[in-house]
Enzyme design. Structure first.
Site, short mmCIF file in Angstrom:
data_model
loop_
_atom_site.label_atom_id
_atom_site.label_comp_id
_atom_site.label_asym_id
_atom_site.label_seq_id
_atom_site.Cartn_x
_atom_site.Cartn_y
_atom_site.Cartn_z
N LYS A 31 69.19 -21.28 118.89
CA LYS A 31 70.11 -20.19 118.56
C LYS A 31 70.60 -19.48 119.82
O LYS A 31 71.80 -19.29 120.01
CB LYS A 31 69.39 -19.18 117.65
CG LYS A 31 70.13 -17.86 117.49
CD LYS A 31 69.43 -16.93 116.53
CE LYS A 31 68.51 -15.93 117.17
NZ LYS A 31 69.17 -14.87 117.93
N ASN A 32 69.66 -19.10 120.67
CA ASN A 32 70.05 -18.26 121.81
C ASN A 32 70.76 -19.05 122.90
O ASN A 32 71.24 -18.47 123.87
CB ASN A 32 68.82 -17.53 122.38
CG ASN A 32 68.37 -16.44 121.42
OD1 ASN A 32 69.07 -16.12 120.45
ND2 ASN A 32 67.19 -15.88 121.67
N ARG A 102 74.34 -9.05 117.46
CA ARG A 102 74.30 -8.34 118.72
C ARG A 102 74.63 -9.24 119.91
O ARG A 102 75.06 -8.78 120.95
CB ARG A 102 72.93 -7.68 118.92
CG ARG A 102 72.89 -6.30 118.32
CD ARG A 102 71.50 -5.92 117.90
NE ARG A 102 71.05 -6.75 116.82
CZ ARG A 102 71.28 -6.48 115.54
NH1 ARG A 102 71.91 -5.38 115.21
NH2 ARG A 102 70.86 -7.30 114.60
N ASP A 126 68.69 -2.58 117.00
CA ASP A 126 68.17 -3.63 116.15
C ASP A 126 67.08 -3.00 115.33
O ASP A 126 66.68 -1.87 115.58
CB ASP A 126 67.60 -4.75 117.03
CG ASP A 126 67.91 -6.10 116.44
OD1 ASP A 126 67.86 -6.22 115.20
OD2 ASP A 126 68.20 -7.02 117.21
N ASP A 314 59.99 -12.64 120.99
CA ASP A 314 60.37 -13.11 119.64
C ASP A 314 59.17 -13.67 118.88
O ASP A 314 59.17 -13.71 117.65
CB ASP A 314 61.43 -14.22 119.75
CG ASP A 314 62.72 -13.69 120.33
OD1 ASP A 314 62.69 -13.18 121.45
OD2 ASP A 314 63.75 -13.78 119.66
C1 UD1 Z 1 67.64 -11.96 124.28
C2 UD1 Z 1 67.44 -12.75 123.01
C3 UD1 Z 1 66.32 -12.13 122.18
C4 UD1 Z 1 65.05 -11.98 123.00
C5 UD1 Z 1 65.35 -11.25 124.32
C6 UD1 Z 1 64.18 -11.20 125.27
C7 UD1 Z 1 69.65 -13.56 122.51
C8 UD1 Z 1 70.80 -13.56 121.56
N1 UD1 Z 1 68.65 -12.72 122.23
O1 UD1 Z 1 68.07 -10.65 123.90
O2 UD1 Z 1 66.07 -12.97 121.05
O3 UD1 Z 1 64.11 -11.24 122.28
O4 UD1 Z 1 66.43 -11.91 125.02
O5 UD1 Z 1 63.72 -12.46 125.54
O6 UD1 Z 1 69.62 -14.32 123.46
N2 UD1 Z 1 67.53 -3.96 128.73
C9 UD1 Z 1 67.99 -2.76 129.26
N3 UD1 Z 1 69.29 -2.68 129.68
C10 UD1 Z 1 70.15 -3.74 129.57
C11 UD1 Z 1 69.69 -4.95 129.01
C12 UD1 Z 1 68.37 -5.03 128.59
O7 UD1 Z 1 67.24 -1.81 129.38
O8 UD1 Z 1 71.32 -3.61 129.98
C13 UD1 Z 1 66.11 -4.07 128.29
C14 UD1 Z 1 65.97 -4.24 126.78
O9 UD1 Z 1 65.93 -3.00 126.12
C15 UD1 Z 1 64.64 -4.96 126.69
C16 UD1 Z 1 64.65 -5.86 127.91
O10 UD1 Z 1 65.59 -5.29 128.82
O11 UD1 Z 1 63.57 -4.04 126.82
C17 UD1 Z 1 64.99 -7.31 127.63
O12 UD1 Z 1 66.22 -7.40 127.01
P1 UD1 Z 1 67.18 -8.66 127.20
O13 UD1 Z 1 66.48 -9.72 127.95
O14 UD1 Z 1 68.49 -8.18 127.71
O15 UD1 Z 1 67.37 -9.16 125.70
P2 UD1 Z 1 68.68 -9.67 125.01
O16 UD1 Z 1 69.51 -10.46 125.96
O17 UD1 Z 1 69.32 -8.55 124.26
#
Ligand code: UD1
Length: 426
Positions: A31-32, A102, A126, A314
């Site tokens: 998926k990701n 998202r 979320d 996850d």
């Molecule tokens: C992706 C995955 C999700 C997985 C996550 C972590 C997809 C569609 N989703 O989500 O399934 O759980 O990676 O492996 O690929 N953060 C910030 N600021 C930002 C961006 C992130 O503070 O600008 C923080 C988030 O709140 C979280 C952490 O960084 O605590 C990790 O988030 P991130 O790796 O960005 O997750 P996603 O890309 O949203």
């Protein structure tokens, strides 16, 4: 884009425990990975053919977003998508589509790169907590974009993007991918330090390289992109979903048995496999995928989620569900998303002994739980309740099937193929 009958609609899984899992299951495309590859198709005009695409509702939502910006998207095979990107795009991702998924924020970087401007509604939180995008936006500003966030929409503009050095405060998956795609149109070299290393990022980078991009360091914490290359459409297959594979491993841990996960890769689930090995599950790679056997009650262990190659966040609900049946006490620590513990109350309703303290869950394993009606609120939490049902005496009814459909292709059919007693009702 069709939804395949009842999939993607509200529904309930009905699980009867008692059957061991035996046989083979094919792991679908990740998926990701596919969602980001779909976003990347906006970078080049022409016809893309993507195979090994899972039939999940997040793919449908991303397809709707691509159609909204002007692409043509259709299924050209059971698991094959054809996407035709036109010369002119409308770089606007509206809220009514963004709120469904998202990952739509992954369109920001490529649309900005392709069109010089992009407008993407803010994805919001979320069920397991806020999903900030500050790192995405700061990095795009560093590349020269002007960003304005107002009325719930991110508007980014850049006549020219200029390569630069970006150091991420945290190895965010989404930020790494957005910066990587935006940097393809930046003049000169961009380096992303403390980049996320997930296999899905390496898959995206490999897709972009196949499209003509110059990227080095994919899968490491320093990515280097030389911008400005002409990009062209490609045909390619998506890697297998490591989270789906790990989900079946936890199902095996609860139900017992011996299974073959076709297409799964040990190197992508290395840390999970080690943990499950410590707990007494036997896992080994084979030419077709991964073989696993569980012939005894597993032993409890402590688990912490971390960015890849650590244990994926996850997997946390699934591992908590698994520990609920293990022999002993395990502490699960969440290091990524603050509130990812809502499903715990549902497991407790099934008789599990779990206490949460801040980012920790203390799980005292029991030999059995008791089936009950429960409700999942996100993809993995709902999957965890389904897995728990495999070991809970009597019948477990898990509502929230539409969440599972976002990320798992026909999980009930796949579990039935392994001998589990799982059905679905509307
Ligand atoms: C992706 C995955 C999700 C997985 C996550 C972590 C997809 C569609 N989703 O989500 O399934 O759980 O990676 O492996 O690929 N953060 C910030 N600021 C930002 C961006 C992130 O503070 O600008 C923080 C988030 O709140 C979280 C952490 O960084 O605590 C990790 O988030 P991130 O790796 O960005 O997750 P996603 O890309 O949203």
């Amino acid at each position: 884009m069709d939804q395949q009958g009842q999939y993607g609609t509200d529904g309930t899984f009905v699980v009867q425990s008692g059957n061991r899992l035996e046989g083979e299951v094919s792991i679908s495309g990740a998926k990701n990975s596919v969602l980001k590859i779909m976003a990347a198709t906006t970078l080049a005009q022409g016809r893309f053919v993507i195979s090994n695409v899972p039939r999940i509702s997040d793919v449908t939502y991303m397809a709707e977003l691509l159609v909204a910006v002007g692409s043509d998207v259709h299924w050209s095979g059971a698991n094959e998508l054809t996407i035709v990107t036109p010369e002119e795009l409308t770089p606007i991702a509206p809220y009514h589509l963004v709120k469904q998924i998202r990952a739509s924020i992954s369109l920001l970087g490529p649309l900005l790169a392709r069109c010089g401007e992009a407008s993407v509604a803010l994805p919001g939180g979320d069920d397991f907590g806020p999903r900030p995008i500050d790192m995405h936006l700061q990095a795009l500003e560093q590349l020269g974009a002007e960003i304005e966030v107002s009325h719930g929409v991110v508007m980014a503009k850049a006549a020219n993007l200029i390569g630069t050095r970006v150091v991420l405060e945290f190895p965010s998956v989404g930020a790494t991918e957005n910066i990587l795609m935006a940097a393809l149109r930046a003049k000169g070299e961009t380096t992303i330090e403390n980049a996320a290393r997930e296999p899905e990022i390496a898959d995206l980078a490999s897709c972009l390289s196949q499209m003509g991009a110059s990227i080095s360091g994919a899968g490491t914490s320093t990515l280097t992109v030389e911008g400005g290359n002409e990009l062209h459409p490609v045909e390619r297959a998506v890697i297998a979903d490591r989270i789906e594979a790990s989900t079946f491993l936890t199902a095996l841990g609860v139900a017992g048995g011996e299974i073959m996960l076709r297409n799964a890769r040990l190197d992508h689930v290395d840390m999970i496999a080690r943990k499950l090995g410590e707990m007494d599950m036997r896992i080994s790679p084979s030419s077709e995928g991964l073989w696993a056997m569980c012939d005894r009650r597993l032993r409890a262990t402590d688990i912490s989620t971390l960015p890849y190659p650590g244990i994926p966040t996850d997997m946390k609900p699934l591992l908590v569900a698994l520990l609920a049946f293990a022999d002993g006490v395990g502490i699960v620590t969440e290091n990524l998303f603050a509130g990812r513990f809502r499903y715990v109350d549902e497991l407790v309703r099934m008789g599990a002994d779990i206490r949460t303290e801040g980012q920790h869950a203390i799980v005292r394993g029991k030999e059995s739980l008791s089936g009950a009606p429960v409700e999942g609120h996100d993809i993995r939490a709902t999957a965890a309740l389904l897995v728990a049902g495999l070991g809970a005496e009597g019948t477990t009814e898990v509502s929230g099937a539409q969440h599972i459909d976002r990320g798992y292709e026909k999980i009930d059919e796949k579990l039935r193929g392994l001998g589990a007693d799982v059905s679905r009702k509307l």
